[in-house]
Design an enzyme around this catalytic site. Structure first.
Site, PDB file in Angstrom:
ATOM      1  N   THR A 133       0.825  -1.206   0.000  1.00 20.53           N
ATOM      2  CA  THR A 133       0.000   0.000   0.000  1.00 20.53           C
ATOM      3  C   THR A 133       0.864   1.263   0.000  1.00 20.53           C
ATOM      4  OG1 THR A 133      -1.419   1.283   1.497  1.00 20.53           O
ATOM      5  CG2 THR A 133      -0.100  -0.401   2.527  1.00 20.53           C
ATOM      6  N   ASP A 134       0.282   2.364  -0.446  1.00 18.01           N
ATOM      7  CA  ASP A 134       0.995   3.654  -0.382  1.00 18.01           C
ATOM      8  C   ASP A 134       1.084   4.162   1.064  1.00 18.01           C
ATOM      9  OD1 ASP A 134      -1.700   4.340  -0.026  1.00 18.01           O
ATOM     10  OD2 ASP A 134      -1.725   5.889  -1.573  1.00 18.01           O
ATOM     11  N   GLU A 135       0.302   3.545   1.971  1.00 22.31           N
ATOM     12  CA  GLU A 135       0.274   4.053   3.353  1.00 22.31           C
ATOM     13  C   GLU A 135       1.611   3.865   4.066  1.00 22.31           C
ATOM     14  OE1 GLU A 135      -3.339   3.349   5.514  1.00 22.31           O
ATOM     15  OE2 GLU A 135      -4.460   3.009   3.667  1.00 22.31           O
ATOM     16  N   TYR A 158      -1.518  -0.738  11.024  1.00 24.67           N
ATOM     17  CA  TYR A 158      -1.703  -1.380   9.709  1.00 24.67           C
ATOM     18  C   TYR A 158      -0.527  -1.065   8.794  1.00 24.67           C
ATOM     19  CZ  TYR A 158      -3.195  -1.753   4.835  1.00 24.67           C
ATOM     20  OH  TYR A 158      -3.249  -2.026   3.488  1.00 24.67           O
ATOM     21  N   LYS A 162       2.488  -3.487   7.241  1.00 28.05           N
ATOM     22  CA  LYS A 162       2.711  -3.658   5.796  1.00 28.05           C
ATOM     23  C   LYS A 162       4.151  -3.252   5.444  1.00 28.05           C
ATOM     24  CE  LYS A 162       0.182  -4.726   2.979  1.00 28.05           C
ATOM     25  NZ  LYS A 162      -0.196  -6.080   2.452  1.00 28.05           N
TER      26      LYS A 162
HETATM   27  P1  NAD Z   1      -9.565  -7.564   2.394  1.00 25.26           P
HETATM   28  O1  NAD Z   1      -9.541  -7.254   3.849  1.00 25.26           O
HETATM   29  O2  NAD Z   1     -10.806  -7.323   1.608  1.00 25.26           O
HETATM   30  O3  NAD Z   1      -9.162  -9.084   2.140  1.00 25.26           O
HETATM   31  C1  NAD Z   1      -8.132  -9.723   2.851  1.00 25.26           C
HETATM   32  C2  NAD Z   1      -8.268 -11.219   2.627  1.00 25.26           C
HETATM   33  O4  NAD Z   1      -7.188 -11.872   3.324  1.00 25.26           O
HETATM   34  C3  NAD Z   1      -9.572 -11.806   3.182  1.00 25.26           C
HETATM   35  O5  NAD Z   1     -10.147 -12.676   2.241  1.00 25.26           O
HETATM   36  C4  NAD Z   1      -9.132 -12.560   4.436  1.00 25.26           C
HETATM   37  O6  NAD Z   1      -9.958 -13.661   4.749  1.00 25.26           O
HETATM   38  C5  NAD Z   1      -7.712 -12.989   4.043  1.00 25.26           C
HETATM   39  N1  NAD Z   1      -6.869 -13.239   5.218  1.00 25.26           N
HETATM   40  C6  NAD Z   1      -6.703 -12.430   6.310  1.00 25.26           C
HETATM   41  N2  NAD Z   1      -5.907 -13.024   7.200  1.00 25.26           N
HETATM   42  C7  NAD Z   1      -5.518 -14.219   6.676  1.00 25.26           C
HETATM   43  C8  NAD Z   1      -4.678 -15.286   7.112  1.00 25.26           C
HETATM   44  N3  NAD Z   1      -4.073 -15.235   8.298  1.00 25.26           N
HETATM   45  N4  NAD Z   1      -4.512 -16.348   6.292  1.00 25.26           N
HETATM   46  C9  NAD Z   1      -5.119 -16.408   5.100  1.00 25.26           C
HETATM   47  N5  NAD Z   1      -5.942 -15.448   4.634  1.00 25.26           N
HETATM   48  C10 NAD Z   1      -6.138 -14.364   5.405  1.00 25.26           C
HETATM   49  O7  NAD Z   1      -8.338  -6.739   1.787  1.00 25.26           O
HETATM   50  P2  NAD Z   1      -8.159  -6.053   0.369  1.00 25.26           P
HETATM   51  O8  NAD Z   1      -8.702  -4.664   0.431  1.00 25.26           O
HETATM   52  O9  NAD Z   1      -8.616  -6.980  -0.692  1.00 25.26           O
HETATM   53  O10 NAD Z   1      -6.571  -5.926   0.339  1.00 25.26           O
HETATM   54  C11 NAD Z   1      -5.773  -6.974  -0.202  1.00 25.26           C
HETATM   55  C12 NAD Z   1      -4.310  -6.553  -0.154  1.00 25.26           C
HETATM   56  O11 NAD Z   1      -4.124  -5.321  -0.842  1.00 25.26           O
HETATM   57  C13 NAD Z   1      -3.801  -6.312   1.276  1.00 25.26           C
HETATM   58  O12 NAD Z   1      -2.499  -6.828   1.360  1.00 25.26           O
HETATM   59  C14 NAD Z   1      -3.804  -4.795   1.413  1.00 25.26           C
HETATM   60  O13 NAD Z   1      -2.813  -4.374   2.312  1.00 25.26           O
HETATM   61  C15 NAD Z   1      -3.478  -4.375  -0.007  1.00 25.26           C
HETATM   62  N6  NAD Z   1      -3.983  -3.044  -0.415  1.00 25.26           N
HETATM   63  C16 NAD Z   1      -5.293  -2.724  -0.258  1.00 25.26           C
HETATM   64  C17 NAD Z   1      -5.758  -1.484  -0.689  1.00 25.26           C
HETATM   65  C18 NAD Z   1      -7.210  -1.098  -0.574  1.00 25.26           C
HETATM   66  O14 NAD Z   1      -7.552   0.059  -0.830  1.00 25.26           O
HETATM   67  N7  NAD Z   1      -8.103  -1.998  -0.207  1.00 25.26           N
HETATM   68  C19 NAD Z   1      -4.869  -0.579  -1.281  1.00 25.26           C
HETATM   69  C20 NAD Z   1      -3.520  -0.944  -1.437  1.00 25.26           C
HETATM   70  C21 NAD Z   1      -3.092  -2.197  -1.011  1.00 25.26           C
HETATM   71  P1  TYD Z   2     -10.661   3.837   4.461  1.00 26.26           P
HETATM   72  O1  TYD Z   2     -11.640   3.432   3.406  1.00 26.26           O
HETATM   73  O2  TYD Z   2     -10.761   3.217   5.817  1.00 26.26           O
HETATM   74  O3  TYD Z   2      -9.209   3.634   3.834  1.00 26.26           O
HETATM   75  P2  TYD Z   2      -7.757   4.110   4.403  1.00 26.26           P
HETATM   76  O4  TYD Z   2      -7.874   4.478   5.811  1.00 26.26           O
HETATM   77  O5  TYD Z   2      -6.953   2.857   4.182  1.00 26.26           O
HETATM   78  O6  TYD Z   2      -7.332   5.243   3.518  1.00 26.26           O
HETATM   79  O7  TYD Z   2     -10.757   5.419   4.652  1.00 26.26           O
HETATM   80  C1  TYD Z   2     -10.582   6.306   3.558  1.00 26.26           C
HETATM   81  C2  TYD Z   2     -10.649   7.710   4.086  1.00 26.26           C
HETATM   82  O8  TYD Z   2     -11.987   7.963   4.557  1.00 26.26           O
HETATM   83  C3  TYD Z   2      -9.752   7.949   5.287  1.00 26.26           C
HETATM   84  O9  TYD Z   2      -9.237   9.283   5.216  1.00 26.26           O
HETATM   85  C4  TYD Z   2     -10.669   7.810   6.491  1.00 26.26           C
HETATM   86  C5  TYD Z   2     -11.993   8.300   5.948  1.00 26.26           C
HETATM   87  N1  TYD Z   2     -13.209   7.673   6.530  1.00 26.26           N
HETATM   88  C6  TYD Z   2     -14.254   8.485   6.970  1.00 26.26           C
HETATM   89  O10 TYD Z   2     -14.190   9.726   6.916  1.00 26.26           O
HETATM   90  N2  TYD Z   2     -15.384   7.870   7.458  1.00 26.26           N
HETATM   91  C7  TYD Z   2     -15.498   6.510   7.557  1.00 26.26           C
HETATM   92  O11 TYD Z   2     -16.538   6.001   8.047  1.00 26.26           O
HETATM   93  C8  TYD Z   2     -14.417   5.692   7.083  1.00 26.26           C
HETATM   94  C9  TYD Z   2     -14.496   4.195   7.164  1.00 26.26           C
HETATM   95  C10 TYD Z   2     -13.291   6.319   6.567  1.00 26.26           C
END
Ligand code: NAD
Ligand code: TYD
Length: 354
Positions: A133-135, A158, A162
């Site tokens: 992630t960019d975070e 988090y 990562k």
């Molecule tokens: P998500 O929370 O929707 O899915 C995570 C999945 O991992 C779930 O299916 C969960 O059951 C599985 N999981 C969790 N713990 C586990 C374990 N111990 N063993 C096996 N499986 C396990 O997450 P997402 O949004 O699909 O994100 C997927 C990846 O992308 C993550 O690594 C996250 O850090 C990265 N990412 C997400 C975003 C975003 O905006 N969602 C952006 C950049 C990077």
């Molecule tokens: P989120 O979807 O949790 O992603 P991330 O924290 O990984 O960026 O949140 C996106 C942005 O929205 C973040 O600045 C927090 C804000 N946010 C709210 O303002 N209200 C909410 O209920 C949630 C879940 C997030």
């Protein structure tokens, strides 16, 4: 992509399930996908039920916890894993503030177990792609964007977990010569995202006439990317990216949270006019800010564009429109998740959570 047995971890989550669907629709992909997912609250096998039916033999699911080193090793040996695309993680910042433990276990120890199993495969192992992630880069001021050279400054449990996993991946390449690629992506949105994250949460609350919680002053900025654009970037990096390299992925779509919430209100009003008139914007409620809330993220993805030619296909306006439509057309999906019916089905199907 040159892979016979591809292990996708976390394939029942939001991005992982979109990725599996995307890969199986790509004519060039000839391998078998083994989806290993522990089915936490965020993992939903229903996200791939059609794939499981239409691609028997090319897609199989294993309920497996990546924190269990013996289970991970058995997966690699049993299925002759030669490639990994590692999504599995605890992914929600707010949860990491309340309960950091599982973030350390899954994101750090889980990644370590996978790297060790990959290393044990020796020269037959082709690629470990790590999704990040960019975070990890921390928070930006009003100008500038994260490049692959930006120092890591994670601010939440988090992002710190990562960041730690990213360092392990890098070290396995440098120390053991493990073929790796790593991508750091901005905020994703689209179908199948668990409704704890901003966009699906606001869509569903707006539909149900519930308050739309906006943290702080609502002016925090994220750079948003439609999920299939992320999936295509991953596919291209796995196929053509230089081994040992990191690639940033972003949408060139910086948005303040409040602007997104207003856009969602207007789209929901358009697709499902409120029965008593008025606007869903009336539901917007400013709430207490998240501790350590990063102010702004923005991604510079010039490296990916220059080396591999990738750029996003969706604009934020087109992607958000599709996403709101999807949640409106899949009410049963989100209702099942929210009602707890889905959790009891998992318990019945796979036994109690270990
Ligand atoms: P998500 O929370 O929707 O899915 C995570 C999945 O991992 C779930 O299916 C969960 O059951 C599985 N999981 C969790 N713990 C586990 C374990 N111990 N063993 C096996 N499986 C396990 O997450 P997402 O949004 O699909 O994100 C997927 C990846 O992308 C993550 O690594 C996250 O850090 C990265 N990412 C997400 C975003 C975003 O905006 N969602 C952006 C950049 C990077
Ligand atoms: P989120 O979807 O949790 O992603 P991330 O924290 O990984 O960026 O949140 C996106 C942005 O929205 C973040 O600045 C927090 C804000 N946010 C709210 O303002 N209200 C909410 O209920 C949630 C879940 C997030």
């Amino acid at each position: 992509m040159n892979s016979e047995n591809l292990l996708v971890t976390g394939g029942c989550g939001f991005i992982g399930s979109n990725f599996i669907r995307h890969l199986l629709a790509n004519a060039d992909f000839k391998g078998r996908i083994i989806n290993a997912d522990n089915l936490t609250y965020a993992g939903n096998p229903e996200n791939l039920s059609d794939v499981a039916e239409t691609r028997p033999g090319w897609y199989l699911f294993r309920k497996a916890d990546i924190c269990d080193a013996a289970v991970v090793r058995e997966l690699f040996d049993n299925y002759g894993i030669d490639t990994v695309c590692h999504f599995a993680a605890e992914s929600h910042v707010d949860r990491s503030i309340l309960m950091p433990d599982s973030f350390i276990q899954t994101n750090i120890i889980g990644t370590f177990n996978l790297l060790e199993a990959a290393r044990s495969r020796g020269t037959g192992f082709r690629l470990f792609h790590h999704i990040s992630t960019d975070e990890v880069y921390g928070s930006l001021g009003p100008v500038g964007a994260f490049t692959e050279e930006t120092p890591y400054r994670p601010n939440s449990p988090y992002s710190a977990s990562k960041a730690s996993s990213d360092h392990l991946v890098r070290a396995y390449h440098e120390t053991y010569g493990l073929p790796t690629t790593l991508s750091n992506c901005s905020n994703n949105y689209g179908p199948y995202q668990f409704p704890e994250k901003l966009i699906p949460l606001v869509i569903l609350n707006a539909l149900e006439g519930k308050p739309l919680p906006v943290y702080g002053d609502g002016k925090n900025v994220r750079d948003w990317l439609y999920v299939t654009d992320h999936c295509e970037a991953i596919r291209q990096i796995m196929e053509k990216g230089r081994r040992g390299e990191t690639y940033n992925i972003g949408g060139h779509a910086e948005m303040e949270n409040i602007a997104i919430v207003e856009m969602i209100c207007d789209l929901v009003d358009e697709f499902a006019p409120p029965p008593k008139g008025g606007s869903r914007r009336q539901l917007i409620t400013f709430v207490k800010d998240r501790p350590g809330h990063d102010r702004r993220y923005a991604i510079d993805f010039k490296k990916l564009h220059k080396e591999l030619g990738w750029s996003p296909a969706e604009s934020f306006a087109s992607g958000l429109r599709k996403t709101v439509r999807w949640y409106l057309d899949h009410r049963a999906w989100s209702e099942r998740i929210r009602s707890g019916e889905y959790q009891s089905w998992i318990r019945e199907q796979y036994g109690e959570r270990e």
